[in-house]
Each structure stands twice: as structure tokens, then as C-alpha cells.
Design a protein around this motif. Structure first.
Motif, PDB file in Angstrom:
ATOM      1  N   ARG A   1       4.656   5.443  -8.309  1.00 45.35           N
ATOM      2  CA  ARG A   1       4.433   5.551  -9.757  1.00 45.35           C
ATOM      3  C   ARG A   1       3.111   6.256 -10.039  1.00 45.35           C
ATOM      4  NH1 ARG A   1       6.828   0.381  -9.593  1.00 45.35           N
ATOM      5  NH2 ARG A   1       8.824   0.343 -10.708  1.00 45.35           N
ATOM      6  N   GLY A   2       2.106   5.927  -9.234  1.00 43.22           N
ATOM      7  CA  GLY A   2       0.812   6.572  -9.413  1.00 43.22           C
ATOM      8  C   GLY A   2       0.870   8.069  -9.198  1.00 43.22           C
ATOM      9  N   LEU A   3       1.793   8.497  -8.364  1.00 39.81           N
ATOM     10  CA  LEU A   3       1.965   9.930  -8.112  1.00 39.81           C
ATOM     11  C   LEU A   3       2.924  10.569  -9.115  1.00 39.81           C
ATOM     12  CD1 LEU A   3       2.283   9.966  -4.209  1.00 39.81           C
ATOM     13  CD2 LEU A   3       0.334  10.731  -5.567  1.00 39.81           C
ATOM     14  N   GLY A   4       3.529   9.745  -9.972  1.00 41.62           N
ATOM     15  CA  GLY A   4       4.467  10.272 -10.953  1.00 41.62           C
ATOM     16  C   GLY A   4       5.851  10.545 -10.407  1.00 41.62           C
ATOM     17  N   LEU A   5       6.162   9.980  -9.238  1.00 40.84           N
ATOM     18  CA  LEU A   5       7.470  10.235  -8.622  1.00 40.84           C
ATOM     19  C   LEU A   5       8.564   9.339  -9.170  1.00 40.84           C
ATOM     20  CD1 LEU A   5       6.367  10.904  -4.955  1.00 40.84           C
ATOM     21  CD2 LEU A   5       7.643  12.480  -6.405  1.00 40.84           C
TER      22      LEU A   5
ATOM     23  N   THR B   1       7.689  -2.997  -3.087  1.00 37.21           N
ATOM     24  CA  THR B   1       6.952  -2.985  -4.355  1.00 37.21           C
ATOM     25  C   THR B   1       5.632  -2.236  -4.219  1.00 37.21           C
ATOM     26  OG1 THR B   1       6.028  -5.181  -3.823  1.00 37.21           O
ATOM     27  CG2 THR B   1       7.988  -5.114  -5.221  1.00 37.21           C
ATOM     28  N   GLY B   2       4.981  -2.360  -3.062  1.00 35.63           N
ATOM     29  CA  GLY B   2       3.739  -1.627  -2.844  1.00 35.63           C
ATOM     30  C   GLY B   2       3.963  -0.125  -2.863  1.00 35.63           C
ATOM     31  N   ILE B   3       5.029   0.316  -2.201  1.00 33.99           N
ATOM     32  CA  ILE B   3       5.361   1.737  -2.210  1.00 33.99           C
ATOM     33  C   ILE B   3       5.717   2.185  -3.628  1.00 33.99           C
ATOM     34  CG2 ILE B   3       7.078   3.431  -1.446  1.00 33.99           C
ATOM     35  CD1 ILE B   3       7.113   2.015   1.262  1.00 33.99           C
ATOM     36  N   GLY B   4       6.409   1.294  -4.361  1.00 36.51           N
ATOM     37  CA  GLY B   4       6.763   1.630  -5.737  1.00 36.51           C
ATOM     38  C   GLY B   4       5.538   1.881  -6.598  1.00 36.51           C
ATOM     39  N   ILE B   5       4.538   1.033  -6.463  1.00 37.04           N
ATOM     40  CA  ILE B   5       3.293   1.217  -7.222  1.00 37.04           C
ATOM     41  C   ILE B   5       2.633   2.539  -6.844  1.00 37.04           C
ATOM     42  CG2 ILE B   5       0.947   0.325  -7.519  1.00 37.04           C
ATOM     43  CD1 ILE B   5       2.196  -2.504  -7.144  1.00 37.04           C
ATOM     44  N   TYR B   6       2.627   2.833  -5.554  1.00 34.40           N
ATOM     45  CA  TYR B   6       2.023   4.080  -5.070  1.00 34.40           C
ATOM     46  C   TYR B   6       2.763   5.295  -5.643  1.00 34.40           C
ATOM     47  CZ  TYR B   6       0.437   7.608  -1.699  1.00 34.40           C
ATOM     48  OH  TYR B   6      -0.075   8.735  -1.111  1.00 34.40           O
TER      49      TYR B   6
END
Length: 205
Positions: free
Chosen positions: A196-200, A189-194
């Protein structure tokens, strides 16, 4: 009692194995060369035939750990292909799995204060291991517009730091840090948030 190091014909490895167990039990600074020698079934003087002291023992533990770690990371990356996203995620899971299964190596590698530049051999294998995550990050970041794309080394360092934090706080049974979520879920989930922030990946609907 027979001297176990000589019994199986590989004194250096017997000392490394003893050191790994001591690191697990006491940490990288909580034991002496004499203790490692005793646990390996040899005299303290025998240690210096192969190593320059405790730091030398720990450095060899780290080198061997990086060999295993690099192999596991490469296997994980390949397992996720051809999807850059899946390959990237697999490397994060491999990090947690390695830390859980190889605590002595993990501490020697990342928490002992031993520099990866201590020897060419250690530096080479550490570079190979670190390069897998950077390669995964570079492949994934190709989906980000160039003007918004972080350097792959920065991208990889962010994920490395997140993975290490999850290991330290939640994957090693640290007192007072019990949470209701498995470490793998916390990392994912932490990687997911990261990402998303990059728009990936798209935001949650």
C-alpha cells in the motif's frame, strides 16, 4: 552397532544428515565434528575425507538447503502466474513453509555465519534462490511509476527481511513470542502494508 554411514553407502550424506539434526537440536555452533561423526556411525577422522571440518559440514547443509529452497520458490512463483501480485505473495508463503519444514537447512543457510561465497557451488544455488524473489519484485514493481519505483533488489530485500523476521519471532515457537495470529497472516498483512505504501494496492476503505 553397525556404522550407519557405511551401511547405506554414502558417508558424506550420512554426515550431512547427522549435522542437520544436530543443528536443529543445538544450533550451528553447539556441536563438534566428533558428535556429527558419532551420530553418523563413523570415526571423527572419516569426516575429513569429505569435509574440512564443522564449517564444511554446515556449508554442505546450506548448499543442499538452497537447492530445495530455490526449487520451492520457483514452484511458488510459477503457481501464482500470470498475476504478478499473486506470484509475489506465493513466494512469501513458500519462504515460511520452507523454514517450518526444513529447520536444520534454514539455520545452516541464514543463521550459521557461513558465507554464500564460501564455494562456487554454494554461491550459484544461493543466487538462484535469491533471484526468484527479486524477479517477483521486479515484475510487481512494473506497476509503479518509474520515478517512484524502488530498485527490485531493494524491494526484494525488504520483503526478505520481513519474512525472516516473522520466521524468527513467530514461526519457530520462540519462547515468549506467542501471538494470536498465524505467521502466514502476519506476513501477509505486513506485505500488504508495504505494498500500500508503494501504491500497488489501494488503501482500505
Amino acid at each position: 552397532m553397525p556404522k550407519r554411514g557405511y551401511h547405506h553407502g554414502n558417508l558424506a550424506q550420512a554426515l550431512v544428515d547427522a549435522t542437520l539434526l544436530l543443528i536443529e537440536k543445538k544450533g550451528p555452533t553447539g556441536f563438534t565434528v566428533s558428535e556429527a561423526a558419532k551420530d553418523a556411525g563413523v570415526t571423527p577422522a572419516a569426516v575429513y575425507r569429505h569435509f574440512d571440518g564443522r564449517d564444511g559440514l554446515i556449508a554442505e547443509c546450506a548448499r543442499q538447503g538452497y537447492e530445495v529452497f530455490a526449487d520451492r520458490m520457483e514452484e511458488a512463483y510459477a503457481r501464482g502466474l500470470p498475476s504478478a501480485m499473486r506470484a509475489f505473495s506465493e513466494t512469501g508463503r513458500a519462504y515460511l513453509e520452507f523454514a517450518r519444514k526444513n529447520p536444520g537447512h534454514y539455520v545452516a543457510m541464514f543463521e550459521s555465519g557461513i558465507s554464500v561465497t564460501r564455494s562456487p557451488e554454494l554461491h550459484s544455488v544461493a543466487t538462484r534462490a535469491n533471484g526468484v524473489l527479486e524477479r517477483a519484485a521486479a515484475a510487481l514493481s512494473e506497476h509503479i511509476p518509474v520515478e517512484k519505483r524502488p530498485p527490485p533488489s531493494m524491494f526484494a530485500s525488504h520483503i526478505w527481511a520481513m519474512s525472516h523476521g516473522v520466521v524468527e519471532l513467530f514461526a519457530r515457537n520462540s519462547p515468549g513470542t506467542n501471538v494470536a495470529f498465524p505467521p502466514e497472516d502476519l506476513l501477509e498483512t505486513g506485505i500488504g502494508i508495504y505494498l500500500r505504501g508503494l501504491g500497488l494496492i489501494p488503501p482500505d476503505s
